[in-house]
Design an enzyme around this catalytic site. Structure first.
Site: not given
Lengths: 363, 363, 363
Positions: B258-260
């Site tokens: 996922g993001h980050n």
């Protein structure tokens, strides 16, 4: 593409009754059906809604009273669910792709295409690849070096077939399926933490940093006749010999088949199933959605798993399994029942301890 | 591509014995081996089948009695599993793609390709992208604006690299990997039901309809040297800063990052692992197949999880975890044992309650 | 692309304070921020690091003391998380693709493109397809026969849209999404082992070999306005009618939506969710990562599931669920607590049995 009720019944090998000359050109649920639809009302509870739609003809169960349902014609099927197969095959309009080799396709001079092959726009067939007669390859597909796709097969949009993959006839791959990636196989120069955990079931030992070196996949993937692979599913190459999928097995979307896995014949692997490296799966096995299987174990013939099952150990033939960890379905159902009463159980035992340690307190 | 036993042993830095001039051009399991194969019999139990095949030479464990096994030559490896790495690298025939830039490739005038780059049919390199020396890009790949792929890298068929993604050297992406999609980040104008559940652990509060507004991903993905990404795996861009994958980490098929998310160095993420947004994973972490990790938590260095583990809370460094919810492997193994005896436990407690409430009934 | 603090605040409908003429051209976390960044410090704990970076301006919470933080300007947002939506939309540089129809794109003469459509390199639009005004289609995409993509939509790299799929306006599909594959629907001539297990909850009956016959998917996929589909996610066609995804629903990466599924409006389906065939999901439902849903059941409006939940039965509206099997979150939290004390519980009961069966032993 329209058919009379009589033609459809003949193709299905079932009985047609009433005005069997009525023509239809599609299927519909009872409520949605118009006069040129064949309504599907395979069970009495669905037949009730026939009156809300406009169907003149329907597919019904074997001893249905079709006239009482207000129909002019009917197909009476002894196993209506099975009849769906023939019905939908007759009326499938497919993807509507043009026949033949699209001018943009890049086909290597050393590739061999048998008769009647279709290759869609921007597809690539590598050197030494063979495509069986009558096979249809959609847009953006690639077939790698020395790969072979059997006859009468279908590759939907963006299917990737790597080098050394072979399939049987009537192979179907849904959009984005990737067959023939490299196996996930890495090794450390020293014994790794994972190897230690496997020996000790929990102790990873010292925690010195370790880097992973790749084991290349020299094997291919061998797929039997009548196999279907779902959208964005991945099947990895074997390390030395091929990963194998047996005749008649059907694999759903987003499934992962690891390197060296051997899957038997007539298996059904539902969505998001994951099978780790070197697992051996028997024949006629059905793995429910999201079933996971640890590496290097076997699953016997005729095993069935329910949705979400995590298989950490071998399963003998014929078992029906469920849960994490996988246990016999009846055992897991008992465990699931127990979960709901677990809080109460703790309270009961606390109470018992109090009573037993101090019996007089009870009075 | 054939080698003498001597050449192979020299490349592996291991000992060759017997007629080391024998040439081989492939690896095989003992039973399948022919005279031009190097058989793999890394453990005594595999060596027994050498007599069923036709190998003249084999890879054996360090103190193996190779002559007693009927071989003419052997490579004796102190850690045979590690030797597999060098062996398979030497004998890998790869995908067989032609070198150079395919005439159909679309390469933007502002892209920069270093020396010796291969770009396959129908691949697209966007403006501002850089491709490192010696990198091989297969068919149907895209490399987005301002992206950078390091040197000596390999993008298999249909790999998608979005804008602002950067990779280190020796990067490998398997077929269909998608790196640089937008993060899954949505917000409601009012406090959402999900936010309420997180605060209250279970009460979603009022149930007014809420619509989701997109938070765009402005960050990229930064990938270190020697990283491999599996088939159809997805790695999302960060929201403000980049999603990061550290040097030497290997990621299997159908994994979702996922993001980050920040993943450390030398990690191994097995098939179908899922890591939600903003998770921080340490170095030398191994996540077993189908492991899931909730958003915004951390996993310390050297953590190992077993297959199917669902991580809902932080894991300190060095832990070996299993289960749903993730607990120490030994705790979960006890719980799994308990499951099998749970029905009996309920019966015992019921019996105890009867006995204790009416002690005379026992007699 | 740079904006003044005043312009940004106006676009967000929030308050700007200080030297609102300061220009910024990007967002950054407080520590990483330079003088041309707008720092994001939405909570007091993040604001502390502003002093470690070089930001002149920041987005803060509503009653923040911006001057005490050493800033020259600030945007004060009543719900800073929501402000992120507008902020990131303003500053998104996107994929940087050239406008217009790329010369390599293959667009059928019978396809209809409305005004201002972009089609990237090597994309294919089939006969009868329609693309709404202002829609951007990236490289390597395919839009099948009679499909319709709404206005102002975005298809990222390698998106596959099959025949008969329709989407609403402002549709977004991330890289590799495959919409319109065939449903996973197979039938045996005789009653199958799976059907028997469902009736008996565990007994598969006789184990004769059975082969699977395909039920074709004649339906399409109907997607409402403002839907987003994640990278490498798959959505299958319905059998007779369409699979449906309602307005405003957002679907993450590697999700699988089976045939005939109906998803309501404003739902959020997180990464690796799997929904088996013919499931009905209500409105405003949030399914946590890796949630699995068995076929042919329903999930009521406003339901929320936690990560890893396996749903085997219907869920009434408004419930918050967790676990395998899915139970109310509070029940599962109790069960998870019980797991940690389970070994002790077995020991307590064993002790109680000893005491009760031989009370004198206690003394």
């Amino acid at each position: 593409m329209s058919y009379t009720i009589e033609q459809i019944a003949a193709a299905l090998g079932t009985q047609a009754v009433g005005d069997t000359g009525i023509e239809v050109d599609g299927l519909a649920e009872p409520t949605d059906a118009g006069p040129r639809h064949l309504a599907l009302a395979m069970k009495p509870q669905f037949a009730e809604s026939l009156k809300d739609g406009g169907a003149r003809a329907a597919v019904l169960w074997e001893d249905a009273d079709w006239q009482a349902l207000g129909l002019e014609a009917a197909i009476l099927a002894p196993r209506p669910r099975y009849a769906m197969s023939g019905l939908t095959a007759m009326l499938d309009k497919g993807q509507g792709w043009d026949d033949g080799i699209h001018p943009t396709a890049v086909i290597h001079g050393d590739a061999r295409l048998e008769k009647g092959v279709t290759v869609g726009p921007f597809s690539v067939i590598a050197k030494g690849a063979e495509i069986g007669a009558g096979t249809v390859i959609g847009p953006h597909c690639s077939v790698g070096m020395d790969a072979r796709i059997g006859q009468m097969s279908l590759l939907r949009e963006g299917v990737k077939i790597g080098a050394r993959v072979t399939t049987g006839d009537r192979f179907i791959a849904q959009p984005g399926a990737a067959i023939g990636g490299d196996g996930f196989s890495f090794v450390t120069a020293e014994t790794s933490g994972v190897e230690k955990v496997r020996e000790t079931l929990g102790d990873r030992g010292e925690t010195a940093a370790q880097s992973w070196t790749r084991i290349h996949s020299l094997g291919g993937v061998e797929i039997g006749d009548d196999v279907e692979i779902g959208a964005n599913t991945t099947v990895d190459c074997g390390t030395i010999r091929s990963t194998r999928i047996g005749r008649g097995s059907k694999i759903d979307n987003l499934v992962m088949i690891g390197h060296n896995v051997e899957i038997g014949e007539d298996c059904l692997l539902c969505g998001q199933v994951g099978i780790a490296g070197s697992v051996k799966v028997g024949n006629n096995v059905v793995l429910g959605g999201k079933t996971g299987v640890s590496d290097n174990i076997f699953i016997g013939d005729n095993v069935i798993t329910g949705g979400g099952t995590i298989v950490l150990a071998n399963i003998p033939a014929g078992r029906v399994m469920l849960g994490y960890p996988a246990m016999k379905m009846e055992t897991t159902m008992e465990v699931f029942k127990g979960f709901r009463r677990l809080k109460r159980l703790f309270a009961d035992v606390a109470e018992l301890k109090k009573t037993v340690s101090n019996p007089s307190a009870k009075d």
